[in-house]
Design an enzyme around this catalytic site. Structure first.
Site, PDB file in Angstrom:
ATOM      1  N   SER A  40       0.843  -1.189   0.000  1.00  0.00           N
ATOM      2  CA  SER A  40       0.000   0.000   0.000  1.00  0.00           C
ATOM      3  C   SER A  40       0.885   1.248   0.000  1.00  0.00           C
ATOM      4  CB  SER A  40      -0.964  -0.053   1.192  1.00  0.00           C
ATOM      5  OG  SER A  40      -2.038   0.830   1.011  1.00  0.00           O
ATOM      6  N   ASP A 168      -5.466  -3.374  -3.202  1.00  0.00           N
ATOM      7  CA  ASP A 168      -4.616  -2.987  -2.079  1.00  0.00           C
ATOM      8  C   ASP A 168      -3.990  -4.181  -1.361  1.00  0.00           C
ATOM      9  OD1 ASP A 168      -3.750  -1.936   0.541  1.00  0.00           O
ATOM     10  OD2 ASP A 168      -4.858  -0.149  -0.035  1.00  0.00           O
TER      11      ASP A 168
END
Length: 326
Positions: A40, A168
């Protein structure tokens, strides 16, 4: 062969500023960075630093977090959100546009492929089609980083060369310690910088975020007198966006706790203090309101830098001799 240092950078949205401060302290102290593992926003910080892992580049990363462009990536204005709402009604649409993130990456990471960076970088994404973490040490930089930051529903999924949709990395592996341990040799060390507001990378008896009462030491730094127990902030609001982010925060904490539990016992792993520890140490006067709060960037950079410097002062074995800190 000299031991290598692997740096693990977890996710945390706007808390990436705190992580940038910690990285600056490490490089100022002369701690070498031989490999980076990011998920991320940690993947974005990793790719930026991997261009040239020295103290000047780390200082540039800290300054980047104060750039208004980064604020717009993390918290776009209402016109952009209105356009996003219209886009989200179309197939493959999303509430937020990933082009601002891609522009930041293209401007500051001037190589087309992850494999072209100065030190090895492994980026974690979540394969939406197979429900597992995928690690990437090569591939298009902008696509891979956009995928690692693509919180479902907020940003569009990214189809990578394997033909699968990726989102993600924090959904299943927000603090990719396993990636570093698999690559590390027996004598190597793994430094973990988790910048989540609900971090889970500290042992329960020494972590300000994992204990019902504050310990005397928070991940190795002294707790300031009079500090209250750390309670991770959760963004308020009743909108769909707030509900998605709150749900993701809960899911991230559960997944990460399971992923890192066994790794913490490995003697190669060293957990660098995180936001909760900086709070406990009295280095943050006020906590961010949530992972999208971009109003406290400068405070987060300073706190990350100072708490990491204090942590390193108690660990001379991690710092090369004869390094002057500015």
């Amino acid at each position: 062969m000299l031991p290598r240092t692997h740096v693990v950078l977890g996710g945390g949205a706007a808390m990436g500023a705190f992580q940038a401060g910690g990285l600056l302290a490490l490089l100022e102290a002369g701690v070498p960075v031989d490999a980076l593992h990011g998920s991320s926003v940690g993947a974005v910080n990793a790719a930026f630093l991997a261009v040239r892992p020295d103290r000047e580049r780390a200082a540039e990363l800290a300054r980047l977090w104060g750039d208004p462009l980064m604020a717009r990536v993390l918290r776009p204005g209402w016109p952009a959100r209105a356009r996003g709402l219209a886009r989200s009604l179309r197939p493959g649409g999303a509430l937020l546009d990933d082009r601002p993130l891609r522009r930041v990456v293209t401007r500051h990471v001037p190589v087309p492929d992850l494999a072209g960076l100065a030190v090895p970088v492994t980026v974690t994404t979540t394969c939406l089609d197979c429900g597992s973490a995928h690690r990437h040490d090569s591939g298009d930089v902008a696509d891979t980083l956009a995928a690692s930051c693509a919180l479902p529903g907020l940003f569009r999924t990214v189809v990578l060369p394997d033909g699968h949709r990726h989102v993600d990395g924090g959904i299943v592996d927000g603090v990719p310690i396993a990636s570093a341990l698999e690559a590390a040799g027996p004598g190597d060390r793994v430094l973990v910088l988790d910048c989540g507001l609900a971090p889970v990378t500290g042992p329960i008896d020494v972590c300000a975020a994992a204990s019902d009462v504050l310990p005397a030491q928070a991940c190795g730094v002294p707790v300031a007198v009079g500090r209250t127990r750390y309670v991770p902030p959760v963004e308020g609001g009743v909108g769909a966006l707030d509900a998605v982010l709150q749900a993701f925060t809960v899911a991230r904490a559960v997944a990460n706790r399971a992923a890192v539990r066994d790794a913490l016992a490995d003697p190669r792993v060293h957990v660098v203090p995180h936001v909760a520890d900086a709070w406990a140490a009295g280095l943050l006067d006020a906590l961010p309101l949530g992972p999208r709060d971009v109003s406290r960037t400068a405070d987060l950079v300073r706190a990350g830098r100072e708490v990491t410097r204090q942590w390193l002062d108690a660990r001379p074995e991690l710092v090369p001799a004869a390094v002057s800190r500015g």
